[in-house]
Design a protein around this motif. Sequence first.
Motif, mmCIF file in Angstrom:
data_model
loop_
_atom_site.group_PDB
_atom_site.id
_atom_site.type_symbol
_atom_site.label_atom_id
_atom_site.label_comp_id
_atom_site.label_asym_id
_atom_site.label_seq_id
_atom_site.Cartn_x
_atom_site.Cartn_y
_atom_site.Cartn_z
ATOM 1 N N GLY A 240 0.808 -1.214 0.000
ATOM 2 C CA GLY A 240 0.000 0.000 0.000
ATOM 3 C C GLY A 240 0.839 1.261 0.000
ATOM 4 N N ILE A 241 1.935 1.268 0.771
ATOM 5 C CA ILE A 241 2.836 2.430 0.803
ATOM 6 C C ILE A 241 3.396 2.706 -0.588
ATOM 7 C CG2 ILE A 241 5.108 3.221 1.617
ATOM 8 C CD1 ILE A 241 4.447 1.869 4.309
ATOM 9 N N MET A 242 3.823 1.634 -1.259
ATOM 10 C CA MET A 242 4.374 1.786 -2.602
ATOM 11 C C MET A 242 3.320 2.350 -3.556
ATOM 12 S SD MET A 242 7.158 1.400 -4.295
ATOM 13 C CE MET A 242 7.754 1.206 -5.982
ATOM 14 N N ARG A 243 2.079 1.833 -3.462
ATOM 15 C CA ARG A 243 1.027 2.322 -4.347
ATOM 16 C C ARG A 243 0.697 3.784 -4.047
ATOM 17 N NH1 ARG A 243 -2.175 -0.679 -7.898
ATOM 18 N NH2 ARG A 243 -2.360 -2.489 -6.531
ATOM 19 N N ILE A 244 0.648 4.138 -2.763
ATOM 20 C CA ILE A 244 0.343 5.526 -2.374
ATOM 21 C C ILE A 244 1.423 6.475 -2.880
ATOM 22 C CG2 ILE A 244 0.173 7.083 -0.392
ATOM 23 C CD1 ILE A 244 -1.186 4.672 1.093
ATOM 24 N N LEU A 245 2.698 6.097 -2.714
ATOM 25 C CA LEU A 245 3.790 6.964 -3.166
ATOM 26 C C LEU A 245 3.773 7.140 -4.682
ATOM 27 C CD1 LEU A 245 6.740 5.742 -0.892
ATOM 28 C CD2 LEU A 245 5.437 7.870 -0.692
ATOM 29 N N LEU A 246 3.522 6.052 -5.411
ATOM 30 C CA LEU A 246 3.438 6.146 -6.869
ATOM 31 C C LEU A 246 2.250 7.019 -7.279
ATOM 32 C CD1 LEU A 246 4.278 5.352 -9.723
ATOM 33 C CD2 LEU A 246 3.042 3.196 -9.443
ATOM 34 N N PHE A 247 1.124 6.829 -6.607
ATOM 35 C CA PHE A 247 -0.071 7.646 -6.861
ATOM 36 C C PHE A 247 0.225 9.134 -6.644
ATOM 37 C CE2 PHE A 247 -3.463 9.579 -4.085
ATOM 38 C CZ PHE A 247 -4.282 10.044 -5.107
ATOM 39 N N LEU A 248 0.891 9.443 -5.526
ATOM 40 C CA LEU A 248 1.201 10.847 -5.230
ATOM 41 C C LEU A 248 2.170 11.436 -6.247
ATOM 42 C CD1 LEU A 248 1.518 10.740 -1.324
ATOM 43 C CD2 LEU A 248 -0.328 11.762 -2.672
ATOM 44 N N ALA A 249 3.151 10.643 -6.678
ATOM 45 C CA ALA A 249 4.114 11.121 -7.671
ATOM 46 C C ALA A 249 3.405 11.465 -8.983
ATOM 47 C CB ALA A 249 5.193 10.069 -7.911
ATOM 48 N N ILE A 250 2.546 10.578 -9.450
ATOM 49 C CA ILE A 250 1.818 10.809 -10.712
ATOM 50 C C ILE A 250 0.822 11.947 -10.544
ATOM 51 C CG2 ILE A 250 0.400 9.771 -12.529
ATOM 52 C CD1 ILE A 250 3.169 8.489 -12.225
ATOM 53 N N LEU A 251 0.135 11.979 -9.381
ATOM 54 C CA LEU A 251 -0.850 13.039 -9.122
ATOM 55 C C LEU A 251 -0.189 14.414 -9.144
ATOM 56 C CD1 LEU A 251 -3.794 13.721 -8.350
ATOM 57 C CD2 LEU A 251 -3.110 13.519 -5.948
ATOM 58 N N GLY A 252 1.018 14.503 -8.560
ATOM 59 C CA GLY A 252 1.728 15.782 -8.557
ATOM 60 C C GLY A 252 2.016 16.275 -9.967
ATOM 61 N N VAL A 253 2.384 15.365 -10.840
ATOM 62 C CA VAL A 253 2.673 15.732 -12.238
ATOM 63 C C VAL A 253 1.397 16.158 -12.951
ATOM 64 C CG1 VAL A 253 3.437 14.825 -14.479
ATOM 65 C CG2 VAL A 253 4.711 14.262 -12.394
ATOM 66 N N VAL A 254 0.336 15.376 -12.799
ATOM 67 C CA VAL A 254 -0.939 15.671 -13.472
ATOM 68 C C VAL A 254 -1.536 16.978 -12.948
ATOM 69 C CG1 VAL A 254 -3.312 14.864 -13.820
ATOM 70 C CG2 VAL A 254 -1.419 13.243 -13.953
ATOM 71 N N ALA A 255 -1.498 17.153 -11.616
ATOM 72 C CA ALA A 255 -2.042 18.381 -11.015
ATOM 73 C C ALA A 255 -1.251 19.608 -11.449
ATOM 74 C CB ALA A 255 -2.035 18.265 -9.497
ATOM 75 N N GLY A 256 0.023 19.403 -11.826
ATOM 76 C CA GLY A 256 0.857 20.504 -12.297
ATOM 77 C C GLY A 256 0.566 20.904 -13.724
ATOM 78 N N GLY A 257 -0.365 20.212 -14.361
ATOM 79 C CA GLY A 257 -0.775 20.588 -15.713
ATOM 80 C C GLY A 257 -0.126 19.803 -16.836
ATOM 81 N N VAL A 258 0.669 18.785 -16.497
ATOM 82 C CA VAL A 258 1.326 17.977 -17.531
ATOM 83 C C VAL A 258 0.333 16.936 -18.056
ATOM 84 C CG1 VAL A 258 3.195 16.370 -18.055
ATOM 85 C CG2 VAL A 258 3.587 18.286 -16.484
ATOM 86 N N ALA A 259 0.166 16.879 -19.366
ATOM 87 C CA ALA A 259 -0.717 15.885 -19.984
ATOM 88 C C ALA A 259 0.114 14.654 -20.343
ATOM 89 C CB ALA A 259 -1.371 16.464 -21.230
ATOM 90 N N LEU A 260 -0.205 13.537 -19.726
ATOM 91 C CA LEU A 260 0.525 12.295 -19.993
ATOM 92 C C LEU A 260 -0.179 11.564 -21.138
ATOM 93 C CD1 LEU A 260 1.128 11.116 -16.311
ATOM 94 C CD2 LEU A 260 2.641 12.469 -17.769
ATOM 95 N N THR A 261 0.492 11.460 -22.273
ATOM 96 C CA THR A 261 -0.161 10.917 -23.469
ATOM 97 C C THR A 261 0.617 9.791 -24.140
ATOM 98 O OG1 THR A 261 0.915 12.633 -24.804
ATOM 99 C CG2 THR A 261 -1.303 13.120 -23.984
ATOM 100 N N SER A 262 1.831 9.506 -23.664
ATOM 101 C CA SER A 262 2.648 8.496 -24.334
ATOM 102 C C SER A 262 2.187 7.085 -23.989
ATOM 103 C CB SER A 262 4.119 8.659 -23.933
ATOM 104 O OG SER A 262 4.303 8.273 -22.592
ATOM 105 N N ASP A 263 2.797 6.087 -24.629
ATOM 106 C CA ASP A 263 2.480 4.687 -24.340
ATOM 107 C C ASP A 263 3.019 4.266 -22.975
ATOM 108 O OD1 ASP A 263 1.190 4.359 -26.746
ATOM 109 O OD2 ASP A 263 2.975 3.638 -27.795
ATOM 110 N N ASN A 264 4.003 5.020 -22.466
ATOM 111 C CA ASN A 264 4.591 4.714 -21.160
ATOM 112 C C ASN A 264 4.408 5.933 -20.264
ATOM 113 O OD1 ASN A 264 6.078 3.842 -18.968
ATOM 114 N ND2 ASN A 264 7.785 3.064 -20.178
ATOM 115 N N MET A 265 3.186 6.076 -19.737
ATOM 116 C CA MET A 265 2.853 7.275 -18.968
ATOM 117 C C MET A 265 3.653 7.384 -17.679
ATOM 118 S SD MET A 265 -1.233 7.992 -19.480
ATOM 119 C CE MET A 265 -1.831 6.406 -18.902
ATOM 120 N N ALA A 266 3.977 6.257 -17.063
ATOM 121 C CA ALA A 266 4.738 6.292 -15.812
ATOM 122 C C ALA A 266 6.122 6.889 -16.049
ATOM 123 C CB ALA A 266 4.853 4.896 -15.224
ATOM 124 N N ALA A 267 6.816 6.432 -17.094
ATOM 125 C CA ALA A 267 8.140 6.967 -17.408
ATOM 126 C C ALA A 267 8.052 8.452 -17.752
ATOM 127 C CB ALA A 267 8.744 6.196 -18.582
#
Length: 406
Positions: A240-267
């Motif tokens: 759960g900690i790992m999932r929460i940290l990954l969620f927060l990392a991606i959320l921070g990027v998305v909330a900052g206005g970055v549109a993730l559109t590639s085939d490898n959105m995590a990278a």
Amino acid sequence: MSTAPASKPTMSPAARRTALMGAMFLMATSAIGPGFITQTTVFTVQLGAAFAFAIMVSIVVDIAVQLNVWRVIGVSGLRAQELGNKVLPGIGWFLAGLVFLGGMVFNIGNIAGAGLGMNAMLGLDPKIGGAISAVIAILIFVSKRAGMALDRIVVLLGAIMILLMLYVAIVAAPPVGEALKNTVMPAEVDFLTITTLIGGTVGGYITYAGAHRMIDSGTSGPEHVKEVSRSSVLSIIVTGIMRILLFLAILGVVAGGVALTSDNMAAEAFGAAAGEIGMRLFGVILWSAALTSVIGAAYTSVSFVTRTTTSPAVRNRVTIAFILVCLTAFLLLGQAPQTLLIFAGAFNGLILPVGFGVLLWVAWRRRDLLQGYVYPKWLIVVGAAAWLLTLFLGWNSLASLAALWS
């Protein structure tokens, strides 16, 4: 007459703690694979901060499942398929077949993920990276002290993943307050997302990875109930900690206005959060997640086609052969074909209600298999509620198979 193994290795308290830590991290890191990273990223992009509620609910259900799985297996000292055959002859081998086939298909995907991780980390060709990663996994089982090596490598890689993910989550500067609010008051509730998370965390071989490792290391019997229960809950908390940290990392990027559109959105998200170093860190995290999943899938799948009385040397040789077959398939195919992955996912959905149902029956009606242990009624009730949800997961899996044939 006891149905548990006649003898268990004598362990010092320190050795037992190390073994339980290894079992805990084996379950957690088996769940944290390439699919886990992709799944969490996609759902975060789709749901935003509301994904926090789905994570919270899935963690609660996962704990209910693992508390029961670890306790029944740990108290009985018998593997899931052995318990199954004692409850209804043949059902244990049916379960073993599902786990083994599903584990093999997913392990081709895990090796492919390790190759992609090495590509992002070092720029290596993914096939070469996948082959090197599979060889590293094999070397663990070649060791004369494979059990100790297994415990230590999964704990080390698990710690590395969490620390690197924590760094990226801090750098991404997510809206933590909004995420906390959505944990209890979600802007959107998506039940399909919740069931998908549960299936991905305690589905298939992952359900039994830690519990089987625990009894193989010599920790079983009613006298170890407290240790077993604590380890089962902590394994889900680590995931759960790992999932929460990954969620927060991606959320921070998305909330900052970055549109993730590639085939490898995590990278793409890691690159947006921390530049070139973020991409390299993503490579390390993906490789660590994939390698530990290769190890976990191989170990657990083989534990379903061997017995508790099988010697460690024989079990290790079978595990090495399993990884070699998966590696050969990866080198020939390049990746696990999408159709096979869908089939394996459907197997996972079927494994959970069948296997978990058997274990709950043992808890409820087969005290003779639990060495006289009186199973807590509240835990059976909690487990039964979780089992009903696994039936829904299984039904969805059958629908996936039907769609595949249509």
